[in-house]
Design a protein around this motif. Structure first.
Motif, short mmCIF file in Angstrom:
data_model
loop_
_atom_site.label_atom_id
_atom_site.label_comp_id
_atom_site.label_asym_id
_atom_site.label_seq_id
_atom_site.Cartn_x
_atom_site.Cartn_y
_atom_site.Cartn_z
N ASN A 65 -27.81 -104.40 15.98
CA ASN A 65 -27.56 -105.63 15.24
C ASN A 65 -27.82 -106.89 16.07
O ASN A 65 -27.86 -107.99 15.52
N TYR A 66 -27.96 -106.71 17.39
CA TYR A 66 -28.28 -107.86 18.23
C TYR A 66 -29.72 -108.31 17.96
O TYR A 66 -30.64 -107.52 17.99
N LYS A 67 -29.92 -109.59 17.74
CA LYS A 67 -31.25 -110.11 17.49
C LYS A 67 -32.08 -110.19 18.77
O LYS A 67 -33.28 -110.00 18.76
N ASN A 68 -31.40 -110.48 19.87
CA ASN A 68 -32.08 -110.65 21.16
C ASN A 68 -32.17 -109.31 21.89
O ASN A 68 -31.16 -108.63 22.08
N GLU A 69 -33.36 -108.93 22.30
CA GLU A 69 -33.53 -107.65 23.00
C GLU A 69 -32.77 -107.63 24.32
O GLU A 69 -32.25 -106.60 24.74
N LYS A 70 -32.67 -108.78 25.00
CA LYS A 70 -31.91 -108.84 26.25
C LYS A 70 -30.46 -108.43 26.02
O LYS A 70 -29.86 -107.73 26.83
N ASP A 71 -29.89 -108.89 24.91
CA ASP A 71 -28.50 -108.54 24.60
C ASP A 71 -28.37 -107.04 24.33
O ASP A 71 -27.37 -106.41 24.72
N ARG A 72 -29.36 -106.46 23.66
CA ARG A 72 -29.32 -105.02 23.38
C ARG A 72 -29.37 -104.22 24.68
O ARG A 72 -28.60 -103.27 24.86
N ILE A 73 -30.25 -104.63 25.57
CA ILE A 73 -30.39 -103.93 26.85
C ILE A 73 -29.13 -104.08 27.70
O ILE A 73 -28.59 -103.10 28.22
N CYS A 74 -28.63 -105.30 27.82
CA CYS A 74 -27.44 -105.55 28.66
C CYS A 74 -26.22 -104.81 28.14
O CYS A 74 -25.43 -104.27 28.92
N SER A 75 -26.04 -104.78 26.83
CA SER A 75 -24.91 -104.07 26.25
C SER A 75 -24.97 -102.58 26.56
O SER A 75 -23.96 -101.96 26.91
N ALA A 76 -26.16 -102.01 26.45
CA ALA A 76 -26.33 -100.59 26.74
C ALA A 76 -26.15 -100.30 28.23
O ALA A 76 -25.55 -99.29 28.61
N VAL A 77 -26.66 -101.19 29.09
CA VAL A 77 -26.52 -101.01 30.53
C VAL A 77 -25.05 -100.98 30.94
O VAL A 77 -24.61 -100.14 31.74
N GLY A 78 -24.26 -101.90 30.40
CA GLY A 78 -22.84 -101.96 30.73
C GLY A 78 -22.11 -100.67 30.41
O GLY A 78 -21.34 -100.14 31.23
N GLU A 79 -22.36 -100.13 29.21
CA GLU A 79 -21.71 -98.88 28.83
C GLU A 79 -22.20 -97.72 29.70
O GLU A 79 -21.42 -96.85 30.09
N PHE A 80 -23.49 -97.72 30.00
CA PHE A 80 -24.05 -96.65 30.82
C PHE A 80 -23.40 -96.63 32.21
O PHE A 80 -23.04 -95.57 32.73
N ILE A 81 -23.23 -97.81 32.82
CA ILE A 81 -22.61 -97.87 34.15
C ILE A 81 -21.17 -97.35 34.10
O ILE A 81 -20.75 -96.57 34.96
N ALA A 82 -20.42 -97.78 33.08
CA ALA A 82 -19.03 -97.33 32.95
C ALA A 82 -18.95 -95.82 32.84
O ALA A 82 -18.09 -95.17 33.46
N LEU A 83 -19.83 -95.22 32.05
CA LEU A 83 -19.84 -93.77 31.87
C LEU A 83 -20.31 -93.05 33.13
O LEU A 83 -19.74 -92.02 33.52
N LYS A 84 -21.36 -93.58 33.75
CA LYS A 84 -21.93 -92.92 34.93
C LYS A 84 -20.94 -92.92 36.09
O LYS A 84 -20.79 -91.91 36.78
N VAL A 85 -20.25 -94.04 36.31
CA VAL A 85 -19.26 -94.12 37.39
C VAL A 85 -18.08 -93.19 37.10
O VAL A 85 -17.57 -92.51 37.98
N CYS A 86 -17.65 -93.17 35.83
CA CYS A 86 -16.55 -92.28 35.44
C CYS A 86 -16.94 -90.82 35.67
O CYS A 86 -16.15 -90.01 36.17
#
Length: 274
Positions: free
Chosen positions: A34-55
């Motif tokens: 739903n994010y119009k900006n691709e940067k926002d889509r990428i950053c949102s996914a990166v944040g969740e990925f880091i949280a999961l990977k570190v966990c």
């Protein structure tokens, strides 16, 4: 110990983006679409990925077994994992993920010019009586969003009802209470301010996240099949307001989307579907 992971998305490759999308939840994929900006889509996914990977690394749990849920106001947490709290924020090119055993909130903001009409909406009456430069105004926003994310409420709380005192206390006029918190601020560079809020003071370690986002192990493939609007089904339930479905503007504005995705391992034809 509070760990703050900072990732600069400037040089992230398309291959890494595609692999990362395959490792996060379908719910997250739908949300970021739903994010119009691709940067926002990428950053949102990166944040969740880091949280999961570190966990996954800290708790020795397979990445595919970790599931994210949300609190009443949308603050995410990982189901069934104790003593693991995280919070994510992103602004332009930077993604920040703060991780600790204690409750916390984090926010990062880029210093940009905003109008007085804009900052009057989030500064308290006492703050409006003072003169601030743009750095201080953006920093105040970061403090307030970090604090409300710490509470688990985020933007659901009126920022203009929050006032900070020099002794570390926060005056929350909505709850009519004073609360002492620990705040930490860090300038990532000359234009980006990071603020963290937690209940207690703790050691803080800032880490630049350099690990590749290439997902190793079983790769979960996702294929988009179709998308439709809820108005397209069960029209009998809408009764007299069903005529809204005939007006595209209303149909798109007042109704959520339904997305049909196909998940499978390996080859789409011969792989295992689920």
């Amino acid at each position: 110990m509070i760990e703050i992971y900072i990732y600069d998305t400037t040089n992230i490759s398309r291959e890494e983006i595609e692999q990362m999308y395959k490792s996060i939840s379908s719910e997250k994929l739908i949300k970021i679409s739903n994010y119009k900006n691709e940067k926002d889509r990428i950053c949102s996914a990166v944040g969740e990925f880091i949280a999961l990977k570190v966990c996954s690394s800290k708790k020795n749990i397979n990445l595919s077994e970790l599931k994210i849920s949300k609190g009443t106001y949308g603050k995410p947490f990982i189901l069934g994992v104790k003593d693991y709290n995280y919070n994510i924020s992103h602004s332009e090119k930077y993604v920040v993920c703060a991780i600790s055993e204690i409750k916390l909130g984090v926010d990062i903001q880029k210093v940009v010019e905003i109008s007085k009409d804009c900052y009057k909406l989030f500064l308290s009456d006492r703050e409006l009586e003072q003169e601030y430069n743009i750095d201080k105004i953006i920093k105040l926003w970061a403090y307030k969003e970090s604090y409300t994310k710490y509470l688990g409420m985020g933007l659901h709380l009126d920022f203009s009802k929050i006032h900070f005192k020099d002794d570390g206390y926060v005056h929350n006029r909505i709850a009519n209470q004073h609360e002492k918190c620990f705040f930490f601020e860090h300038w990532v560079d000359s234009k980006y301010i990071l603020v963290l809020t937690s209940k207690y003071k703790d050691d803080i370690k800032i880490k630049k996240y350099h690990e590749s986002f290439k997902f190793q192990g079983i790769v979960i493939n996702i294929k988009f099949l179709r998308e439709w609007n809820y108005f397209d089904f069960h029209k009998d339930r809408w009764r007299w307001i069903s005529w809204l479905a005939l007006i595209p503007t209303f149909k798109n504005r007042f109704n959520g989307r339904i997305v049909h995705l196909k998940f499978f391992y390996g080859d789409e034809t011969n792989g295992e579907q689920f």
